[in-house]
Design an enzyme around this catalytic site. Structure first.
Site, short mmCIF file in Angstrom:
data_model
loop_
_atom_site.label_atom_id
_atom_site.label_comp_id
_atom_site.label_asym_id
_atom_site.label_seq_id
_atom_site.Cartn_x
_atom_site.Cartn_y
_atom_site.Cartn_z
N SER A 97 1.34 8.49 5.03
CA SER A 97 0.66 8.70 3.85
C SER A 97 1.64 8.85 2.73
CB SER A 97 -0.60 9.95 3.70
OG SER A 97 -0.99 9.82 2.36
N ARG A 98 2.11 7.93 2.02
CA ARG A 98 3.21 8.16 1.27
C ARG A 98 2.90 8.96 -0.18
NH1 ARG A 98 3.89 2.57 1.88
NH2 ARG A 98 4.95 2.17 3.90
N VAL A 99 1.73 9.55 -0.60
CA VAL A 99 1.51 10.34 -1.73
C VAL A 99 0.64 11.42 -1.28
CG1 VAL A 99 1.92 8.74 -3.48
CG2 VAL A 99 -0.42 8.76 -2.51
N ALA A 106 0.72 -1.16 -0.11
CA ALA A 106 -0.05 -0.17 0.08
C ALA A 106 0.96 1.47 -0.08
CB ALA A 106 -0.82 -0.10 1.37
N ASP A 107 0.18 2.37 -0.13
CA ASP A 107 0.78 3.79 -0.26
C ASP A 107 0.85 4.52 1.25
OD1 ASP A 107 1.15 3.42 -3.19
OD2 ASP A 107 -0.84 4.19 -3.20
#
Ligand SMILES: Nc1ncnc2c1ncn2[C@@H]1O[C@H](COP(=O)(O)OP(=O)(O)OP(=O)(O)O)[C@@H](O)[C@H]1O
Ligand SMILES: [Mg+2]
Length: 503
Positions: free
Chosen positions: A365-367, A339-340
């Protein structure tokens, strides 16, 4: 003469015979050699393809899974008690597919698209296979548009973008479903369609979610796909793929879609059960070797498409249950890496009543940061960092150390931020409402109040801002940053609201 008569007599006969001959088809049939709970072994279908649908007597279907030289292992998509050894099995020469279309909105269906809600037949015209390749890299666009969950702690600190895959993980009963459900409810007046996919849960829990969706008016823009815990493991296994196919239909039409998988731990368990019954070699925690792949190929189907492909998006919120907060168990680590980002829910916070129990330090939250509405960045840009700092200091201050004035202030501010981040269930907030509260606490307006008074004051601020500054609220929602004048106006109105409340 006699010849002609005979011709007349036999012509219809030979005609009939010819018609009959042209409809003759050859069909491979096999025989059940062994039946287990949820699976069957079949011999005599040499031409069967991987994941092909095969038909048993009484309309029961199965999916060909293990293709060995002399036998195939079939995952049953129905009740296995009806199958007997020696029964005949036929090929269908098609893969498992589900109906897709607008008629599914507002409906509760099972993994094969059959209605479970007594509202009659689902009138769709198109069917699509449940397993489809994920969009190619070149067809994907960066995630740029926020998906508002309506929860302050998520939207301000761990923002999610449309097309992102954000895991929700935590122990049992920590509010995982509540976060996903609130996110769905928050989309009811917007343009995002939702799919809630329940896998292996208690029927009562699913019924509660459906009742909530109905009660809060979100069911009409939502599809609920259910395989409960008592359904055969084969059905539980295919449910998320089927739900994704239903969601993809709308994404390919340029719509924004949100899909919730509740939960993938149970999905993995159903697959483990099938794999062990099909005698596949067990690996770590007895899961088969391809357990990573079954989840990665599912979640890779969520993306934001380029404008040439309609510009639609599919955002995934997979839910994972951890045991005694063990994030490094097999399935949670796999999914964290796919997941991101993740929202981690802590049972300790839940017990303290700090709801939603999102552990900000362990969530990421990577994006999402780039996708957040600009107003959040101008108001709560460094909130995540300062909140983490506060949590550390607070732990430290418990040892009875004497604190200097600045540290004490940081802790006092942090406590008020924590109060503001609390939010009950079914009470999602618009971006403007969230900004009003966050702005007030970040500017220190609540510092004069005790933490217990914050909740009431916060509501007063929100009400005042939405009544007195409607154009600023509209601008925030439209994605404009909060500039100097708007900032001052917000501060003035909030201060007055707090003073009035104090008197
Ligand atoms: N923000 C909140 N405010 C108040 N109550 C909440 C909140 N979030 C969750 N709850 C309550 O906590 C309980 C557990 O929530 P929920 O069912 O979402 O947890 P879960 O992690 O999905 O549980 P399970 O492991 O059984 O699936 C529910 O009774 C729910 O109403
Ligand atoms: Mg749940």
């Amino acid at each position: 003469m006699l010849h002609d008569m005979l011709d007349d007599l036999f012509a219809p006969l030979s005609q009939a015979l010819e018609n009959r001959l042209t409809t003759l088809t050859v069909q491979e049939t096999g025989t059940v050699t062994h039946v287990g709970q949820g699976i069957a072994y079949v011999s005599g279908l040499p031409g069967v393809q991987a994941e092909e649908l095969v038909r048993f007597p009484d309309g029961l279907f199965g999916m060909a899974y293990n293709l060995d030289a002399d036998e195939i292992g079939v995952i049953l998509l129905g009740d296995s008690t009806a199958v007997m050894a020696g029964a005949e099995v036929r090929r269908t020469e098609r893969v498992v597919d589900v109906p897709v279309g607008h008629a599914l909105l507002g409906r509760v269906v099972d993994a094969t698209g059959q209605p479970l809600d007594h509202k009659g037949r689902v009138r769709t015209v198109e069917r699509r296979p449940i397993e489809r390749p994920a969009p190619a890299i070149m067809d994907r666009a960066p995630v740029t548009v926020p998906l508002q969950t309506g929860l302050k702690v998520v939207d301000a600190l761990i923002p999610i973008g449309r097309g992102q895959r954000e895991l929700i993980l935590g122990d049992r009963q920590t509010g995982k479903t509540a976060i996903a459900l609130d996110t769905i409810l928050n989309q009811r007046d917007g343009d995002v369609l939702c799919v809630y996919c329940a896998i292996g849960q208690r029927s009562a829990a699913v019924a509660k979610v459906i009742a909530d969706l109905h009660a809060y008016g979100a069911l009409d823009t939502c599809i609920v796909v259910v395989a409960s815990g008592e359904d055969p493991p084969g059905l539980q296994f295919i449910t998320p793929y089927a739900a994704t196919t239903m969601a993809e239909y709308f994404m390919e039409q340029g719509r924004d879609v949100l899909i919730v998988y509740d939960d993938l731990t149970r999905h993995a368990r159903a697959y483990r059960e099938l794999s062990l019954l099909l005698r596949r070699p067990p690996g770590r925690e007895a899961y088969p070797g391809d357990i990573f792949y079954i989840h990665s190929r599912l979640l890779e189907r969520s993306t934001h498409l380029r404008p040439e492909h309609g510009g639609g998006s599919l955002t995934a919120l997979p839910i994972v249950e951890t045991q005694v907060q063990n994030l490094s168990a097999y399935i949670p680590t796999n999914l964290i890496s796919i997941a991101d980002g993740q929202l981690y829910l802590s049972p300790e916070l839940f017990q303290k009543g700090l709801l939603p129990a999102v552990d900000v330090g362990k969530s990421v939250s990577r994006v999402g940061g780039k996708t957040q509405l600009p107003a959040y960045r101008s108001v709560a840009g460094d909130l995540r960092l300062s909140y983490a700092q506060f949590e550390e200091l607070e732990t430290f201050s418990r040892f009875g150390t004497r604190l200097d004035e600045r540290t004490r202030q940081t802790i006092e501010r942090g406590r008020r931020v924590r109060e503001v981040l609390k939010q009950p269930q079914y009470a999602t907030l618009s971006a403007a409402d969230q900004i009003a509260s966050l702005h007030a606490v970040v500017e220190g307006l609540f510092d004069v109040l005790t933490p217990d008074e914050v909740s009431v004051a916060e509501q007063a601020v929100r009400r005042a801002v939405s009544e007195r500054l409607p154009d600023i609220c509209t601008r925030i929602e439209a994605g404009e940053p909060l500039e100097g004048a708007g900032h001052d106006a917000l501060l003035r109105v909030a201060r007055e609201a707090i003073e009035m409340r104090v008197e």
